[in-house]
Design an enzyme around this catalytic site. Structure first.
Site, PDB file in Angstrom:
ATOM      1  CB  CYS A  26      -0.302  13.031  46.594  1.00 49.86           C
ATOM      2  SG  CYS A  26      -2.104  13.021  46.621  1.00 49.86           S
TER       3      CYS A  26
ATOM      4  NE  ARG B   3       4.492  16.343  47.633  1.00 52.57           N
ATOM      5  CZ  ARG B   3       4.680  17.289  46.519  1.00 52.57           C
ATOM      6  NH1 ARG B   3       5.406  18.424  46.959  1.00 52.57           N
ATOM      7  NH2 ARG B   3       4.149  17.483  45.396  1.00 52.57           N
TER       8      ARG B   3
ATOM      9  CD1 TRP C  91      -4.514  17.136  51.806  1.00 58.40           C
ATOM     10  CD2 TRP C  91      -5.428  17.591  49.587  1.00 58.40           C
ATOM     11  NE1 TRP C  91      -5.312  18.254  51.853  1.00 58.40           N
ATOM     12  CE2 TRP C  91      -5.825  18.546  50.738  1.00 58.40           C
ATOM     13  CE3 TRP C  91      -5.632  17.699  48.483  1.00 58.40           C
ATOM     14  CZ2 TRP C  91      -6.587  19.602  50.478  1.00 58.40           C
ATOM     15  CZ3 TRP C  91      -6.592  18.615  47.989  1.00 58.40           C
ATOM     16  CH2 TRP C  91      -7.074  19.389  48.946  1.00 58.40           C
TER      17      TRP C  91
ATOM     18  CG  ASN D 193       0.873  14.822  43.378  1.00 56.31           C
ATOM     19  OD1 ASN D 193      -0.446  15.214  43.617  1.00 56.31           O
ATOM     20  ND2 ASN D 193       1.931  15.786  43.329  1.00 56.31           N
ATOM     21  N   GLY D 194      -2.274  14.407  41.453  1.00 59.79           N
ATOM     22  CA  GLY D 194      -2.882  15.029  40.202  1.00 59.79           C
ATOM     23  C   GLY D 194      -4.445  14.835  40.253  1.00 59.79           C
TER      24      GLY D 194
ATOM     25  CD  GLU E 141       0.572  34.605  56.403  1.00 55.63           C
ATOM     26  OE1 GLU E 141      -0.217  34.669  55.603  1.00 55.63           O
ATOM     27  OE2 GLU E 141       1.343  33.679  56.841  1.00 55.63           O
TER      28      GLU E 141
ATOM     29  CE  LYS F  22       1.054  30.624  58.544  1.00 56.46           C
ATOM     30  NZ  LYS F  22       0.730  31.328  57.192  1.00 56.46           N
TER      31      LYS F  22
ATOM     32  CD  GLU G 283      -1.986  28.022  57.327  1.00 55.98           C
ATOM     33  OE1 GLU G 283      -2.131  26.953  56.387  1.00 55.98           O
ATOM     34  OE2 GLU G 283      -1.187  28.784  57.182  1.00 55.98           O
TER      35      GLU G 283
ATOM     36  CG  HIS H  95     -17.542  50.013  56.811  1.00 55.46           C
ATOM     37  ND1 HIS H  95     -18.621  51.237  56.469  1.00 55.46           N
ATOM     38  CD2 HIS H  95     -16.571  50.670  56.824  1.00 55.46           C
ATOM     39  CE1 HIS H  95     -17.934  52.099  56.428  1.00 55.46           C
ATOM     40  NE2 HIS H  95     -16.584  52.047  56.613  1.00 55.46           N
TER      41      HIS H  95
ATOM     42  CE  LYS I  40       5.303  24.802  52.891  1.00 51.84           C
ATOM     43  NZ  LYS I  40       5.013  25.693  53.883  1.00 51.84           N
TER      44      LYS I  40
END
Ligand code: AGP
Length: 608
Positions: free
Chosen positions: A2, A27, A74, A100-101, A481, A485, A488, A504, A603
């Site tokens: 947040c 954030r 968030w 925040n937390g 990666e 990308k 997300e 497999h 983020k």
């Protein structure tokens, strides 16, 4: 997770707070809210959705305030609704809190407060803080905050104001970042320096268990146990245009294009001359421990974990030291085996990822040699590690990490060369090894200059619902990666796999609707990956290939090919990832997604 901004000073608090919180929107952005004083009254406003919704609500009135706090959320506890948006207030609307937390024992505290007659309006853990402070208020806000926080278990970065003790902001941190901005007769409290950067570069980083009391006349810092602490101020090296878009449509595109310059900045003063030596000032006085180390463990999350996987292959190939890469969230809970000659490297762009921070603390407690690779100077992981390598690539604002990934790999490469220097007791490394990395920025630019080719491929596949990314060796982490990308920021389901693993199981997914992206550069596994491509083509799959410049053989076998310059095996990921970053970007834009603030993401994940 947040974003928090607090302001007390001579300027209009609403303008300062709203400008500041917009810089922290990356954030978290599912709801937001503000509380401020005006004519001695504590006023508040909240909105669901992005910060622009709060701005619209505030635009109906001109406020004249000089003290306030603002928050962008968030969600962790409770859906993104008006009631759950911060700030949260006590029963009498005289105390406002932003947080925040995560409060781990909020259930217990909430039931105790309700037994004492407190009424709650939200489903959040944060609201208990407002009522707890109310319960402990005996005439001084910071005392009430200290007493309240002694009962709290969990993580927090909070800012509190109250009409009962106006013209004051009390802030406190345990596990979530908080920074004090020191202006000219004005003071800020922020989750990230970018929120106060246009007003001051002078900052103080609060440590866990510390509180700060801000008034118009100045600030004090103490421990939660009311013991004064004396903090040195530091200067933020970033400037405003580094946190602006610089003419790009999105921060992500800007940061993709910044990569050549970012690597120049990272290497400056560390890779001088064509033979080195490699100079890593953040590792000074650790040489003996590094020399005696028998094993390396890398702990990280997400993209940083992928960079760590490249690091494993790189360190084992170049330095011949055993390396394992662990998801920080797994490592911290499985009582890992750590010996005193184990190096644990925490990789984190933000330096605030809760799982990575906790994993590093666990390793430290068990006696490991701790290093960090971070981008944010003064971040929790960097400060608690004490030694490490800063990326120095400027702020990464886009939620999807791009320049940090290539910079982390570069930092791991320099670390590998540095260890080689130590082990060979040399003052330099082979010239071709330094030449290879110094040539990379120009090769990155050559790729970026061809981004239109990627945009054309994105146009063809923008409506796909699935994608498979396959690579071998150093390109296996790049496949992971590339898939991350895409998923997300475009919300397309994408998976990365070692190419050989396809047979497999994942090969069952192949049909004409499934684009398969192969990273098939000319390396030791090239021949094998050609077979994998055939396996896909023979089942009607569409194949997009990232290939090495000059490779014409592969062109005839696939549907689309994008060529990248040649480089040494261990450095290929720095180049092969760029077309995948661009592919994800353009597909997300074509799908109308919010590239810089993808849904459900933040983020920096500062909660577990
Ligand atoms: C990457 O694009 C994601 N935003 C995410 O996986 C990120 O890499 C992860 O949360 C780790 O962040 P850190 O590097 O700041 O620790």
């Amino acid at each position: 997770m947040c974003g928090i901004v607090g302001y007390i000073g001579h300027k209009n608090a609403i303008n300062v707070l709203m400008d500041g919180i917009k810089r922290l929107e990356y954030r978290g952005y599912d709801s937001s809210g503000i509380a401020f004083f005006e004519a001695g009254l504590l006023r508040g406003e909240k909105a669901v959705g992005k910060i622009v919704m709060l701005e619209e609500k505030l635009s109906n009135h001109t406020y004249n305030s000089h003290v306030g706090i603002v928050h962008t959320r968030w969600a962790t506890h409770g859906a993104p609704t008006l009631e759950n948006a911060h700030p949260h207030f006590d029963c009498h609307n005289e105390i406002a809190v932003v947080h925040n937390g995560i409060i781990e024992n909020y259930d217990y505290l909430k039931s105790k407060l309700q037994q004492n007659g407190h009424t709650f309006r939200s489903q959040t853990d944060t609201e208990i803080l407002a009522h707890l402070i109310e319960e402990h208020y005996l005439g001084n806000l910071e005392t009430a905050v200290m007493e309240a926080l002694k009962k709290v278990e969990g993580t927090y970065g909070i800012a509190v104001i109250s009409s009962k003790d106006p013209e004051k902001i009390v802030a406190a941190r345990s596990g979530s970042p908080l920074i004090l901005g020191i202006g000219d007769q004005e003071y800020f409290i922020t989750s990230d320096v970018s929120a106060s950067l246009e007003h001051t570069r002078e900052v103080i980083y609060l440590d866990d268990n510390e509180i700060a009391i801000l008034t118009r006349d100045g600030y004090k810092t103490k421990t939660i146990q009311n013991i004064p602490t004396y903090k040195k101020t530091e200067e933020v090296l970033w400037n405003i245009d580094m946190i602006e878009k610089g003419g790009y449509k999105h921060f992500m595109l800007k940061e993709i294009h910044e990569q050549p310059q970012a690597l120049h900045n990272l290497m400056r003063g560390r890779v001088d001359g064509h033979r080195g030596p490699i100079k890593l000032g953040g590792l000074i006085n650790r040489e003996k421990e590094l020399l005696e180390a028998k094993r390396i463990i890398i702990v990280a999350c997400g993209t940083s974990w992928h960079a760590g996987l490249v690091g494993e292959y790189m360190l084992e190939e170049l330095v011949r030291i055993p390396v394992e890469v662990e998801y920080a969230s797994e490592f911290r809970y499985r009582n890992p085996i750590i010996t005193k000659d184990t190096i644990v490297i925490a990789i984190s762009q933000s330096g605030e990822t809760a799982d990575t921070l906790a994993a590093m603390r666990e390793a430290k407690e068990k006696g490991a040699i701790i290093l960090s690779i971070c981008n944010v100077v003064g971040s929790s992981i960097a400060r608690e590690a004490g030694s490490g390598i800063y990326l120095h690539i400027g702020p990464e604002i886009g939620v999807a990490s791009t320049k940090a990934f290539t910079a982390q790999i570069t930092a791991l490469y320099l670390f590998s060369l540095y260890l080689l220097q130590l082990k060979n007791n040399q003052s330099s490394v082979a010239p071709d090894m330094t030449a290879a990395i110094k040539a990379i920025p120009d090769k990155m630019q050559a790729i970026l200059d061809k981004e239109k080719e990627i945009a054309e491929i994105a146009e063809i596949y923008k409506n796909t619902n699935h994608a498979l990314y396959l690579g071998r060796g150093f390109n296996y982490p790049v496949a992971l990666e590339g898939a991350l990308k895409l998923k997300e920021i475009s919300y397309i389901h994408a998976e990365g796999y070692p190419a050989a693993e396809m047979k497999h199981g994942p090969i069952a997914l192949i049909d004409k609707n499934m684009p398969v992206i192969f990273i098939a550069t000319k390396d030791s596994t090239y021949g094998k990956i050609l077979n994998n491509i055939e396996e896909v083509k023979s089942r009607g799959g569409k194949v997009i290939v990232i290939a090495t410049e000059g490779d014409r053989e592969i062109t005839e076998r696939v549907d689309h090919v994008f060529h990248i310059p040649e480089t040494s095996n261990v450095l290929i990921p720095i180049l092969s990832v760029i077309p995948l970053q661009l592919l994800a970007y353009y597909m997300a834009v074509l799908r109308g997604c919010d590239v810089d603030k993808p849904r459900n993401l933040a983020k920096s994940v500062t909660v577990e």
